[in-house]
Design a protein around this motif. Structure first.
Motif: not given
Length: 792
Positions: A487, A464, A675, A459-460, A484, A424, A480
């Motif tokens: 996760e 993912p 999200w 990181l969406t 996020q 990321y 962030l």
């Protein structure tokens, strides 16, 4: 033995009774210590490789000056007749003079011991190469003293003996260089290479300076010293008429030819050698043995190399050196198979080209012209039906890293699947003319070079963390959101490692009002702290400075007359932090044996010991700032390097900069955050399932991995070590650590530099001058007492 003792004392005291001996000692120490200190602090290396490059050249000049008088003076003063009356043989006479000259020379060399003492005071040198280097000097002095003494016996004039000994010594040095050997080979093929191995000093002395004691090189110096000693004995016995002098030149010539052929032959054999380096960098490591022991299916290594006649002089023995390494590996595993092939067949050459193995260009000298040769020296490694691994160029300079290059490729070939790194990174900044500029291109190359597969993520919801990811690398996170962060924690609680590299500030360099370079701090969002605080660590939001800093070169536009030109200017600000080995955790393979790090614009870590204890998390530091560091609240003011110093209210260091946190990470979320764009009503309760033990690597700088800094010092090695240890294990780290042999000095103040120069340059000569004055005073006192007693 009484005669030998008497002769030895007579010769030894003849040095101390003459003022020229003290002049010799003082000048020699001023030259060798002064030349070394002239560049020592400039390069900042905590070793004596530079010293052992200077010392042989100095000995080539000073030893002939020491030995020129040994027999020439006896002949000129006609005192040989007095020596003949002593109850001793020519052998005893030569041995006494040799031992006396060597003892005096070694006493002078003791004055150079102040250099390793200085290294031990300032840093942590590897004493193995220092010990082996001095052993090489010990052998070289025996060689030169025996040579100079043998030549001194032929002449009455000391100057002639000096010039001839100097000429012969320099011929041995020059013929050992690649330049002269290549040039001679171009006119007389094979002769230059033969003389380089048979007579050249340099290739036989160099291994000692690296920390290796090769038996063949020990034999080289001692065998020549023995031959010169025997010739000297023959010469003295000739004056005594103990043998027929008509056969002297024939016998001496046979001895010299024999020792030349002996040493040229030894160069082709793999004789034992002793590795004195601290990390045994020239010996097969336990990690390599472990990797080879796991082989269950044959692996084939093929070394493609041009014939010896086609190789330039510096590479004549490359095939032998590589075969030595491969033979050691083959002895460790029955499944390791190797062969050496000389590409001659056109069909083979075509196949090699398809594999990516092609001849590469090397410079050489052909009949006084610099030319380019194209040669083969490459390795291919094949295993089952996998794609062959290729090492495209193997040259003498890369032999030190050959073990790592081969074993790491075998390791990657034999693992079932490449570990996946979910990477990321922030969106690349865009430019009007150049478009989006990726700051971390070289970082990807480093990760791929250690056998990792990279999968870019945003990181969406649409991008993912992949399910097959073995490592999550969060680099320079900015804004962030809660999902996020969730996760990232979820990945940790699954028992998988995470690397987070983030910092509180970036800096922009500009020209000030007076043309000086100034810096502006640009505050960076640290939303990642919202998660880290729950574990007991966070990234400090104050500015970090350290007097132990690095100098960077910036491209600055300057007005020059009517034009504006871009010039390169060095700048040194305290946020360009330099981390040296004393600040690193030497008990962890990730940071052991690193030469240093450029911690560019980084932040400190705040540690909450109580929180860590409550969460039962274990923290291991990776590296810290120096004691000369400090933290200052962000003010937004202009920073100037000349007036930036710690204030009274600033918190003084050292501070933790990077750490490993291990354990079962606690749950920070009760509900699964939605999200962005999702309705909050769809959120679910987080199932408090049993988490697994995981590792979080937290580093307070992402800029140290950007393209502008990652190639500085040991940044790339640190990244490779960290990623590899968290995914593949630590087997290969020890191999890579062997390739990082440079040790740097810590920050040294100007006062310390001046004191070191004064001590190294002037204390040993001053001791010799003091000893000479005391010795002369005692001699005069004894002589006065003797004369007074005689007058009574």
């Amino acid at each position: 033995m009484k005669a030998l003792k008497a002769l030895f004392k007579k010769e030894l005291f003849s040095y101390f009774n003459a003022s020229i001996a003290y002049v010799f000692a003082v000048v020699f120490l001023l030259v060798v210590n002064g030349l070394f200190m002239s560049t020592f602090f400039l390069y900042g290396l905590c070793d004596m490789r530079g010293f052992f490059q200077i010392l042989p050249l100095a000995l080539l000049v000073f030893v002939p000056a020491l030995t020129m008088r040994l027999w020439a003076e006896e002949r000129k003063a006609e005192t040989l007749t007095l020596l003949y009356t002593l109850p001793s043989s020519g052998f005893m006479m030569v041995l006494a003079k040799t031992c006396a000259a060597l003892l005096f020379l070694w006493a002078v060399l003791v004055g150079t011991f102040v250099i390793p003492a200085m290294l031990a005071y300032f840093g942590e040198p590897d004493f193995g190469p220092i010990i082996s280097g001095y052993l090489g000097v010990f052998l070289l002095t025996i060689f030169l003293v025996c040579l100079g003494q043998a030549l001194s016996a032929f002449f009455v004039d000391q100057i002639v003996a000096f010039i001839l000994a100097l000429s012969v010594s320099f011929s041995a040095y020059l013929l050992g260089t690649n330049l002269f050997a290549s040039s001679l080979d171009s006119w007389l093929p094979g002769v230059g290479s033969f003389l380089r191995e048979a007579w050249g000093i340099l290739p036989h002395f160099s291994p000692f300076a690296k920390g290796v004691i090769p038996l063949a090189d020990v034999i080289f110096f001692l065998s020549f010293a023995l031959v010169f000693f025997i010739i000297n004995v023959f010469t003295i016995n000739g004056f005594l008429r103990h043998f027929n002098r008509k056969n002297f030149w024939l016998g001496s010539g046979c001895l010299l030819c024999g020792v030349l052929l002996l040493n040229a032959s030894l160069a082709k054999f793999n004789l034992p050698r002793f590795d004195l380096t601290e990390g045994k960098i020239y010996t097969v490591s336990p990690a390599a043995r472990k990797v080879l022991a796991r082989l269950k299916v044959p692996i084939k290594v093929t070394y493609y190399v041009s014939s010896r006649d086609e190789l330039p002089a510096p590479m004549k023995n490359i095939a032998r050196d590589v075969e030595d390494v491969l033979a050691e590996f083959a002895a460790l595993s029955p499944f390791f198979k190797y062969q050496i092939v000389t590409p001659k067949d056109p069909s083979l050459i075509a196949k090699l080209k398809q594999k990516g193995i092609e001849p590469f260009a090397v410079q050489t000298i052909e009949k006084d012209e610099v030319t380019v040769k194209r040669i083969y020296s490459a390795i291919s490694i094949s295993y089952l039906d996998k794609r062959e691994e290729i090492i495209p160029q193997v040259v003498p300079e890369t032999l030190r890293t050959l073990e790592y290059e081969i074993i790491s490729r075998i390791y990657h070939l034999t693992i079932a699947k490449k570990p996946v790194v979910a990477l990321y990174t922030p969106p690349a900044p865009s430019s009007m003319f150049l478009g989006a500029q990726d700051e971390f291109q070289f970082l990807r190359q480093v990760l791929e070079s250690v056998g990792l597969e990279i999968k870019e993520i945003s990181l969406t919801k649409e991008s993912p963390i992949p399910e097959d990811a073995s490592l999550l690398f969060v680099l320079a996170p900015r804004d962030l959101n809660e999902r996020q962060l969730f996760e990232i924690e979820k990945f940790l609680r699954e028992g998988k490692p995470v690397i987070i590299a983030a910092q509180g500030f970036k800096y922009s360099y500009n020209l000030g009002d007076n043309g000086e370079i100034v810096a502006f701090a640009i505050k960076q969002p640290l939303k990642i702290n919202a998660l880290l605080k729950n574990y007991g660590v966070e990234i400090d939001e104050r500015e970090l400075f350290d007097e132990q800093s690095a100098t960077l070169t910036l491209s600055i536009p300057r007005r020059i007359g009517l034009f504006t030109a871009v010039v390169q200017e060095p700048v040194r600000f305290p946020m360009q932090i330099k981390v040296l080995p004393p600040q690193m955790n030497q008990h962890l393979s990730v940071t052991s044996n690193l030469s240093g790090l450029l911690y560019l614009w980084g932040s400190a870590l705040k540690i909450n010991e109580q929180k860590l204890k409550e969460n039962k998390l274990k923290l291991l530091y990776l590296f810290r700032s120096s004691p000369q560091s400090w933290l200052r609240p962000y003010s937004g003011s202009v920073l100037r390097s000349e007036d930036l110093a710690p204030g009274k209210d600033d918190e003084k260091g050292p501070f933790m900069l990077a750490a490993l946190i291990k354990g079962v990470f606690p749950l920070s979320f009760k509900e699964v955050p939605p999200w962005p764009g999702e309705k909050k009503e769809n959120t679910k309760q987080v199932k408090n399932t049993r988490a697994k033990t995981a590792t979080l690597a937290l580093i307070g700088s992402s800029e140290m991995f950007a393209d502008t800094a990652i190639q500085a010092m040991g940044n790339a090695i640190f990244l490779a070590n960290l990623a590899e240890s968290l995914t593949l294990g630590e087997d290969l780290l020890y191999l890579r650590a062997k390739t990082q042999v440079q040790r740097y000095l810590p920050e040294v103040s100007d006062a310390q530099k001046l004191a070191a120069r004064v001590i190294v340059l002037f204390v040993p000569p001053a001791l010799w001058v003091s000893f000479g004055l005391i010795y002369a005073w005692r001699r005069r006192t004894r002589r006065g007492k003797f004369l007074r007693r005689s007058a009574r």
